[in-house]
Design a protein around this motif. Sequence first.
Motif, PDB file in Angstrom:
ATOM      1  N   SER A  10      -1.380   0.392  -4.558  1.00 28.23           N
ATOM      2  CA  SER A  10      -1.367   1.030  -3.238  1.00 28.23           C
ATOM      3  C   SER A  10       0.023   0.946  -2.615  1.00 28.23           C
ATOM      4  O   SER A  10       0.450   1.858  -1.909  1.00 28.23           O
ATOM      5  CB  SER A  10      -2.373   0.358  -2.291  1.00 28.23           C
ATOM      6  OG  SER A  10      -3.648   0.350  -2.859  1.00 28.23           O
ATOM      7  N   GLN A  11       0.712  -0.154  -2.878  1.00 29.93           N
ATOM      8  CA  GLN A  11       2.043  -0.309  -2.302  1.00 29.93           C
ATOM      9  C   GLN A  11       2.999   0.752  -2.852  1.00 29.93           C
ATOM     10  O   GLN A  11       3.839   1.281  -2.133  1.00 29.93           O
ATOM     11  CB  GLN A  11       2.564  -1.726  -2.581  1.00 29.93           C
ATOM     12  CG  GLN A  11       3.826  -2.085  -1.803  1.00 29.93           C
ATOM     13  CD  GLN A  11       5.088  -1.897  -2.625  1.00 29.93           C
ATOM     14  OE1 GLN A  11       5.025  -1.760  -3.842  1.00 29.93           O
ATOM     15  NE2 GLN A  11       6.230  -1.891  -1.953  1.00 29.93           N
TER      16      GLN A  11
ATOM     17  N   TRP B 159       2.191   3.875  -1.121  1.00 26.84           N
ATOM     18  CA  TRP B 159       2.688   3.781   0.260  1.00 26.84           C
ATOM     19  C   TRP B 159       4.178   4.114   0.304  1.00 26.84           C
ATOM     20  O   TRP B 159       4.635   4.870   1.155  1.00 26.84           O
ATOM     21  CB  TRP B 159       2.427   2.364   0.793  1.00 26.84           C
ATOM     22  CG  TRP B 159       3.120   2.093   2.096  1.00 26.84           C
ATOM     23  CD1 TRP B 159       2.790   2.613   3.322  1.00 26.84           C
ATOM     24  CD2 TRP B 159       4.265   1.265   2.301  1.00 26.84           C
ATOM     25  NE1 TRP B 159       3.663   2.144   4.272  1.00 26.84           N
ATOM     26  CE2 TRP B 159       4.576   1.329   3.677  1.00 26.84           C
ATOM     27  CE3 TRP B 159       5.058   0.473   1.469  1.00 26.84           C
ATOM     28  CZ2 TRP B 159       5.652   0.614   4.227  1.00 26.84           C
ATOM     29  CZ3 TRP B 159       6.111  -0.219   2.020  1.00 26.84           C
ATOM     30  CH2 TRP B 159       6.395  -0.143   3.378  1.00 26.84           C
TER      31      TRP B 159
ATOM     32  N   MET C  32       1.077  -3.377   9.837  1.00 29.22           N
ATOM     33  CA  MET C  32       0.273  -3.699   8.669  1.00 29.22           C
ATOM     34  C   MET C  32      -1.144  -3.163   8.866  1.00 29.22           C
ATOM     35  O   MET C  32      -1.752  -3.396   9.902  1.00 29.22           O
ATOM     36  CB  MET C  32       0.238  -5.229   8.542  1.00 29.22           C
ATOM     37  CG  MET C  32       0.091  -5.697   7.147  1.00 29.22           C
ATOM     38  SD  MET C  32       0.174  -7.485   7.108  1.00 29.22           S
ATOM     39  CE  MET C  32       1.916  -7.785   7.262  1.00 29.22           C
ATOM     40  N   ASP C  33      -1.602  -2.455   7.885  1.00 29.59           N
ATOM     41  CA  ASP C  33      -2.936  -1.854   7.999  1.00 29.59           C
ATOM     42  C   ASP C  33      -3.377  -1.485   6.582  1.00 29.59           C
ATOM     43  O   ASP C  33      -2.712  -0.700   5.923  1.00 29.59           O
ATOM     44  CB  ASP C  33      -2.857  -0.598   8.884  1.00 29.59           C
ATOM     45  CG  ASP C  33      -4.220   0.053   9.044  1.00 29.59           C
ATOM     46  OD1 ASP C  33      -5.204  -0.494   8.507  1.00 29.59           O
ATOM     47  OD2 ASP C  33      -4.297   1.103   9.702  1.00 29.59           O
ATOM     48  N   PHE C  34      -4.476  -2.073   6.150  1.00 29.70           N
ATOM     49  CA  PHE C  34      -4.876  -1.837   4.761  1.00 29.70           C
ATOM     50  C   PHE C  34      -6.174  -1.061   4.633  1.00 29.70           C
ATOM     51  O   PHE C  34      -6.883  -1.190   3.649  1.00 29.70           O
ATOM     52  CB  PHE C  34      -4.958  -3.174   4.007  1.00 29.70           C
ATOM     53  CG  PHE C  34      -3.632  -3.873   3.930  1.00 29.70           C
ATOM     54  CD1 PHE C  34      -2.544  -3.257   3.325  1.00 29.70           C
ATOM     55  CD2 PHE C  34      -3.452  -5.136   4.484  1.00 29.70           C
ATOM     56  CE1 PHE C  34      -1.305  -3.883   3.258  1.00 29.70           C
ATOM     57  CE2 PHE C  34      -2.214  -5.777   4.422  1.00 29.70           C
ATOM     58  CZ  PHE C  34      -1.142  -5.146   3.815  1.00 29.70           C
ATOM     59  N   LYS C  35      -6.488  -0.264   5.655  1.00 32.79           N
ATOM     60  CA  LYS C  35      -7.709   0.520   5.468  1.00 32.79           C
ATOM     61  C   LYS C  35      -7.386   2.000   5.304  1.00 32.79           C
ATOM     62  O   LYS C  35      -6.332   2.480   5.706  1.00 32.79           O
ATOM     63  CB  LYS C  35      -8.698   0.285   6.614  1.00 32.79           C
ATOM     64  CG  LYS C  35      -8.308   0.866   7.928  1.00 32.79           C
ATOM     65  CD  LYS C  35      -9.416   0.641   8.939  1.00 32.79           C
ATOM     66  CE  LYS C  35      -9.002   1.144  10.298  1.00 32.79           C
ATOM     67  NZ  LYS C  35      -7.723   0.590  10.786  1.00 32.79           N
ATOM     68  N   PHE C  36      -8.317   2.695   4.669  1.00 33.02           N
ATOM     69  CA  PHE C  36      -8.150   4.120   4.446  1.00 33.02           C
ATOM     70  C   PHE C  36      -8.623   4.890   5.669  1.00 33.02           C
ATOM     71  O   PHE C  36      -9.436   4.413   6.445  1.00 33.02           O
ATOM     72  CB  PHE C  36      -8.961   4.563   3.229  1.00 33.02           C
ATOM     73  CG  PHE C  36      -8.425   4.047   1.934  1.00 33.02           C
ATOM     74  CD1 PHE C  36      -7.321   4.633   1.349  1.00 33.02           C
ATOM     75  CD2 PHE C  36      -9.018   2.961   1.304  1.00 33.02           C
ATOM     76  CE1 PHE C  36      -6.812   4.160   0.152  1.00 33.02           C
ATOM     77  CE2 PHE C  36      -8.512   2.472   0.109  1.00 33.02           C
ATOM     78  CZ  PHE C  36      -7.407   3.075  -0.462  1.00 33.02           C
TER      79      PHE C  36
ATOM     80  N   MET D  69      -3.670  -3.796  -4.778  1.00 31.54           N
ATOM     81  CA  MET D  69      -2.654  -3.860  -3.731  1.00 31.54           C
ATOM     82  C   MET D  69      -1.299  -3.365  -4.240  1.00 31.54           C
ATOM     83  O   MET D  69      -0.594  -2.644  -3.540  1.00 31.54           O
ATOM     84  CB  MET D  69      -2.536  -5.288  -3.191  1.00 31.54           C
ATOM     85  CG  MET D  69      -3.758  -5.784  -2.457  1.00 31.54           C
ATOM     86  SD  MET D  69      -4.291  -4.662  -1.135  1.00 31.54           S
ATOM     87  CE  MET D  69      -3.094  -5.035   0.131  1.00 31.54           C
TER      88      MET D  69
ATOM     89  N   TRP E  49      -2.540   9.704  -0.441  1.00 29.72           N
ATOM     90  CA  TRP E  49      -3.656   8.759  -0.249  1.00 29.72           C
ATOM     91  C   TRP E  49      -4.958   9.339  -0.752  1.00 29.72           C
ATOM     92  O   TRP E  49      -5.778   8.641  -1.349  1.00 29.72           O
ATOM     93  CB  TRP E  49      -3.779   8.346   1.221  1.00 29.72           C
ATOM     94  CG  TRP E  49      -2.604   7.543   1.665  1.00 29.72           C
ATOM     95  CD1 TRP E  49      -1.663   7.898   2.583  1.00 29.72           C
ATOM     96  CD2 TRP E  49      -2.224   6.247   1.180  1.00 29.72           C
ATOM     97  NE1 TRP E  49      -0.721   6.906   2.701  1.00 29.72           N
ATOM     98  CE2 TRP E  49      -1.041   5.879   1.860  1.00 29.72           C
ATOM     99  CE3 TRP E  49      -2.768   5.358   0.250  1.00 29.72           C
ATOM    100  CZ2 TRP E  49      -0.388   4.666   1.629  1.00 29.72           C
ATOM    101  CZ3 TRP E  49      -2.124   4.146   0.013  1.00 29.72           C
ATOM    102  CH2 TRP E  49      -0.946   3.812   0.705  1.00 29.72           C
TER     103      TRP E  49
END
Lengths: 399, 379
Positions: A304-305, A308, A1-5, A301, A74
């Motif tokens: 972004s998902q 992803w 899990m990682d939510f940074k750019f 979120m 991204w």
Amino acid sequence: MDFKFGEKEEALRKEIREFAREELPPGWLAVMLEEESRDEDWAFAMSISKKLSERGWLTMSWPEEYGGRGSSLWEQLVYLEESGYWGIPGTMMGISGVAWVGPSLMMYGSEEQKEKHLPLIASGEPDGVWCTGYSEPNAGSDFANIQTRAVKEGDEYVINGQKTWTSAAHRSRWCWLAVVTDPNAPKKHQRISVFIVDMKSKGVTVNPLVNYAGYHIFNEVFFDDVRVPASNLVGEENRGWYQLMTSLAYERGSLGPAGYGYNKRILDELVRYAKENNLFQKHDIRCKLADMAIEVETQRMLASQTIWKMSKGDMPTYEPSRDKVFNDQVQERLAITGTEILGAYSQMDPLHRDSRWSKIRGCVESLYWLFPGISISAGTDEIEKNIIGQFGLELPRSY
Amino acid sequence: MDFDLSEDQKILQTSVREFLDKECPKDKVRELEEDEQGYDTEMWKKMAELEWMGVVFPEEYGGTEGDFIDLMILAEEMGRYILPSPFFSTVVLSSLPILKYGNGEQKEKFLPKIANGKEIWTLALMESSATYEASDVKLRATPEGEAYLLEGAKLFVPYAHVADHLLVVARTSEEEKPEDGITVFIVDLASSTGIEVEVIPTAAHDKQCEVRFDRVKVPRGNVLGDVGRGWDVVNFIIQKGVVLKCAEMLGGAQAVLEMTNDYAKERVQFERPIGSFQAIQHKLADMFTDVEGLRYLVYEAAWKINIGSPSDLLISMAKAKANEVYQRTCIGGIRIHGAIGFTREEDIGLYYLRTKAAEFALGDTGFHKERIATELERS
Ligand SMILES: Cc1cc2nc3c(=O)[nH]c(=O)nc-3n(C[C@H](O)[C@H](O)[C@H](O)COP(=O)(O)OP(=O)(O)OC[C@H]3O[C@@H](n4cnc5c(N)ncnc54)[C@H](O)[C@@H]3O)c2cc1C
Ligand SMILES: Cc1cc2nc3c(=O)[nH]c(=O)nc-3n(C[C@H](O)[C@H](O)[C@H](O)COP(=O)(O)OP(=O)(O)OC[C@H]3O[C@@H](n4cnc5c(N)ncnc54)[C@H](O)[C@@H]3O)c2cc1C
């Protein structure tokens, strides 16, 4: 899990912000669907398209040979978020060269089509502007029900019929047109083909349709014995439906990040307005702002998902539909709650956004006047929920 | 960005799920609702053997040095199975603040016993006003010699009736700001006199208690953190506890969504599965999006804590959303079940009966929206 750019994305974000500061007038706030309505707005949008093209951003995710720079999904997400936030016009090349004509041509187009059209779109020039001719009077949600016919005659097709709600047709050089090529196919999905049609062709007539708020966004387009070269058929004859379903998923994948960016800006502007007008003292307004902030972050979120999932090489199924519905819900809330916060000032005419009575440059009430239409375009919420039910929840089909 | 759990985290998730699938079927939940203790001591021992209680402790205290995401995974699965147990009160509400604010002696003395499942702990915070405002902490702690005397009452204290120790949030002095003058005490139930515990008849029979303190003597050495700075400890508990409570609620909402979706595919009326009616499909689609949105919000808030930069804004967003989504999912789910969803035999009611306990634990929706607004105003 990682939510940074990553660093690359953050650097790009900075660059885009600088671009927005330099290229857009001070205090610029965009309104969705506005750019194709008035001539001066359209001219400004096209001038920005050109600049975006020069930076390599307009079609950044395309391979270099077609005028892109092979950016990751991204980077594209960051670009879409930021252009939504700052309201950078001219990112679409009509409806929409960038979002699905290009990607579809890369998947299904002939070499000749790719070589001709991809660089044109990527150039940001008026000759790379497209409209999309799917809907007809009797084919809205039930898009496969179209009647417009293309009949082969030698090395040409002759097209007859009518499209409607065709956004930006009055600005476009090309039409991405869905037609019937095999009226006798056993299923209506198996009779559709896609053509590239030059809007300057003889027999194409564009009639404006003005929306209730006074914008000229969409049109009726008539095709009377319009002749197009057979080489303008995209992909396989009668496989159009299946090709479009694949490319539609891509279209909707870009909707989440751009919608989030736009919505976040509206939220930030409302927060600023509330601060400047001492509205944070009011309990109900505090709650409303908090509610909107939760939904906007949730949208970020979810969008972004989806990206992803695509970045792992998986085909999104129900996610773009989910993000479309969610965007509509967030915009509805922002519009309704935002106008409640502005009070009587929210009844302004969106065509007079510069009036001294308009707050936040009229962008909140404009959203309010326009969101119902935005939510209908590109698939109504009911249709999107059917898709979520079918593909996300594996429920039995209702029809 | 990566929305996935790591391989190790997935293994943990699977093992927790397998364990609870076997040990905590819904009949077990129903049985424990009627049980006086409200949890299964044998299961509790097994959980300790699996090293769940000490998952985030350093090895020296009997832990396995996992991280906050591991703890979140445990909480989510426990919520999915609505496991009746004092895990949340012991590990989340009590051991985390001891780990953070306890002195060396306290950590050595208490944490290993929590890790090996020997002791049950809980937090006594809320009072009769039933809120989480500092001004509502009224239970008095008056210094007397080498001790303090506690006088007052606490409400909705989970598993106090079987606890070995309590963390009690008390007022040690009246200051200008209500946040000042609060102190947290460690109270040993076995060796204290003057404590009365009464189980409150909640709908979920989840063993929340009223705890009354009549001049209860607590040695000065049992202060957790600094005298007068107890509100920092409370804030710390709220910060971490909220996200883990959200994870529980997320697990619960996910379970309700899945059982409802399964039911909609099986139940036939008008010669077709009710899941083929759009009225049902669209409701399920909304529930699905609700739960997914909640999931990523909770994960983001947890991830922020895990990398050492907790965001109060995200934490409050997650809880406000969890409160609404858990409730909405249960209500929608019951409706789609029809009359059978209204029965004791069907599982969905068990979840519904737990919505209010979760909603009002560690801050209700209004409390968290207020915090969000404060952050927005500051931004
Ligand atoms: C601003 C705007 C821009 C547009 N731009 C373009 C464009 O550039 N090119 C283009 O081709 N089209 C465009 N459209 C058309 C758009 O794609 C259609 O409006 C849309 O697909 C809905 O079709 P319809 O308007 O005919 O409504 P209908 O299909 O008649 O739907 C009416 C109502 O019935 C509901 N409904 C229909 N079928 C079902 C079902 N199976 N289950 C449940 N409910 C159902 C719908 O959700 C809706 O609420 C645009 C529309 C708008 C508003
Ligand atoms: C408190 C209570 C008291 C009751 N008392 C009595 C009584 O005294 N006597 C008696 O005979 N019955 C009684 N009932 C039964 C009641 O009439 C039924 O529960 C009700 O008709 C729904 O049927 P069901 O429970 O089988 O749900 P189902 O019919 O299985 O419905 C399940 C879900 O599917 C939906 N659904 C079903 N068909 C459609 C459709 N065509 N379109 C869209 N959605 C659909 C429903 O709305 C529901 O959400 C009682 C029920 C309750 C809860």
